[in-house]
Design a protein around this motif. Structure first.
Motif, PDB file in Angstrom:
ATOM      1  N   UNK A   1     -13.123  24.743  26.724  1.00 53.33           N
ATOM      2  CA  UNK A   1     -11.969  23.994  26.927  1.00 53.33           C
ATOM      3  C   UNK A   1     -10.874  24.701  26.319  1.00 53.33           C
ATOM      4  N   UNK A   2      -9.598  24.545  26.677  1.00 54.66           N
ATOM      5  CA  UNK A   2      -8.362  25.215  26.388  1.00 54.66           C
ATOM      6  C   UNK A   2      -7.663  24.447  25.501  1.00 54.66           C
ATOM      7  N   UNK A   3      -6.819  24.777  24.290  1.00 57.24           N
ATOM      8  CA  UNK A   3      -6.094  24.317  23.458  1.00 57.24           C
ATOM      9  C   UNK A   3      -4.582  24.236  24.126  1.00 57.24           C
ATOM     10  N   UNK A   4      -3.974  23.235  24.278  1.00 55.15           N
ATOM     11  CA  UNK A   4      -2.484  23.237  24.726  1.00 55.15           C
ATOM     12  C   UNK A   4      -1.448  22.558  23.961  1.00 55.15           C
ATOM     13  N   UNK A   5      -0.381  23.337  23.934  1.00 58.56           N
ATOM     14  CA  UNK A   5       0.912  23.059  22.887  1.00 58.56           C
ATOM     15  C   UNK A   5       1.577  22.009  23.740  1.00 58.56           C
ATOM     16  N   UNK A   6       1.906  20.845  23.445  1.00 60.44           N
ATOM     17  CA  UNK A   6       2.669  19.917  24.167  1.00 60.44           C
ATOM     18  C   UNK A   6       3.842  19.609  22.922  1.00 60.44           C
ATOM     19  N   UNK A   7       5.209  20.013  23.413  1.00 62.79           N
ATOM     20  CA  UNK A   7       6.442  19.874  22.518  1.00 62.79           C
ATOM     21  C   UNK A   7       7.630  19.527  23.104  1.00 62.79           C
ATOM     22  N   UNK A   8       8.700  19.349  22.342  1.00 59.89           N
ATOM     23  CA  UNK A   8       9.842  19.004  22.653  1.00 59.89           C
ATOM     24  C   UNK A   8      10.883  19.131  21.355  1.00 59.89           C
ATOM     25  N   UNK A   9      11.973  19.661  21.978  1.00 53.85           N
ATOM     26  CA  UNK A   9      13.055  19.628  20.627  1.00 53.85           C
ATOM     27  C   UNK A   9      13.683  18.598  20.371  1.00 53.85           C
ATOM     28  N   UNK A  10      13.958  18.439  18.979  1.00 50.92           N
ATOM     29  CA  UNK A  10      14.714  17.093  18.578  1.00 50.92           C
ATOM     30  C   UNK A  10      15.888  16.801  19.328  1.00 50.92           C
ATOM     31  N   UNK A  11      16.623  17.497  19.923  1.00 52.84           N
ATOM     32  CA  UNK A  11      17.853  17.191  20.463  1.00 52.84           C
ATOM     33  C   UNK A  11      17.482  16.567  21.930  1.00 52.84           C
ATOM     34  N   UNK A  12      16.167  16.637  22.605  1.00 50.79           N
ATOM     35  CA  UNK A  12      15.939  16.270  23.738  1.00 50.79           C
ATOM     36  C   UNK A  12      15.742  14.614  23.679  1.00 50.79           C
ATOM     37  N   UNK A  13      15.430  14.328  22.770  1.00 54.65           N
ATOM     38  CA  UNK A  13      15.034  12.831  22.544  1.00 54.65           C
ATOM     39  C   UNK A  13      16.310  11.946  23.165  1.00 54.65           C
ATOM     40  N   UNK A  14      16.105  10.963  23.967  1.00 51.81           N
ATOM     41  CA  UNK A  14      17.325  10.062  24.378  1.00 51.81           C
ATOM     42  C   UNK A  14      16.906   8.645  23.696  1.00 51.81           C
ATOM     43  N   UNK A  15      17.104   8.400  22.471  1.00 49.51           N
ATOM     44  CA  UNK A  15      16.880   6.907  21.805  1.00 49.51           C
ATOM     45  C   UNK A  15      18.054   6.284  21.633  1.00 49.51           C
ATOM     46  N   UNK A  16      18.249   5.204  21.880  1.00 46.38           N
ATOM     47  CA  UNK A  16      19.367   4.314  21.867  1.00 46.38           C
ATOM     48  C   UNK A  16      19.379   4.013  20.297  1.00 46.38           C
ATOM     49  N   UNK A  78      -1.264  19.499  19.582  1.00 49.14           N
ATOM     50  CA  UNK A  78      -2.170  20.532  20.060  1.00 49.14           C
ATOM     51  C   UNK A  78      -3.354  19.761  20.467  1.00 49.14           C
ATOM     52  N   UNK A  79      -3.609  19.704  21.725  1.00 52.21           N
ATOM     53  CA  UNK A  79      -4.567  19.081  22.254  1.00 52.21           C
ATOM     54  C   UNK A  79      -5.739  19.964  23.005  1.00 52.21           C
ATOM     55  N   UNK A  80      -7.111  19.887  22.794  1.00 45.60           N
ATOM     56  CA  UNK A  80      -8.008  20.580  23.406  1.00 45.60           C
ATOM     57  C   UNK A  80      -8.765  19.888  24.716  1.00 45.60           C
TER      58      UNK A  80
END
Length: 113
Positions: A1-16, A78-80
């Motif tokens: 299996x492969x490890x994957x990085x799933x990420x986002x920058x803080x500024x991308x969040x659209x939270x009311x 990080x998910x495998x």
């Protein structure tokens, strides 16, 4: 299996206003789902109150970072996983929970990790 990085920058969040608790709950639910599925490796949000430093081979420490990584912040998981398609499916779950698009990257395979 492969490890994957799933990420986002803080500024991308659209939270009311007042919606951060709901985002926290839904994102923690996706993390728990990944743990229950046995694919969770590691994750968390960068503590942006602690500034980055550079540590040299001789142990000396200086303030700052590489110019191209000065904006590293936000959330990381990080998910495998068995496939790239599975990584995209998990990224969609995190995108829904965190209210923003997720970046997906694969780590090179390492049989020892």
């Amino acid at each position: 299996m492969t490890k994957y990085l799933i990420s986002f920058p803080s500024a991308a969040m659209d939270v009311p206003p007042g919606g951060l608790e709901a985002v926290s709950e839904t994102s923690h639910a996706v993390v728990q789902e990944a743990k229950d599925a046995g694919v969770w490796v590691f994750g968390g949000g960068i503590d942006e109150s602690i500034p980055p430093v550079m540590v040299s081979g001789d142990g000396s420490v200086s303030q700052g970072t590489y110019p191209q990584t000065a904006q590293i912040e936000g959330g990381y998981s990080v998910l495998d996983l068995p496939s790239y398609d599975a990584a995209l499916e998990w990224a969609a779950k995190f995108a829904t929970a965190c209210r923003c698009a997720q970046e997906v990257r694969a780590f090179h395979y390492d049989p020892d990790s």
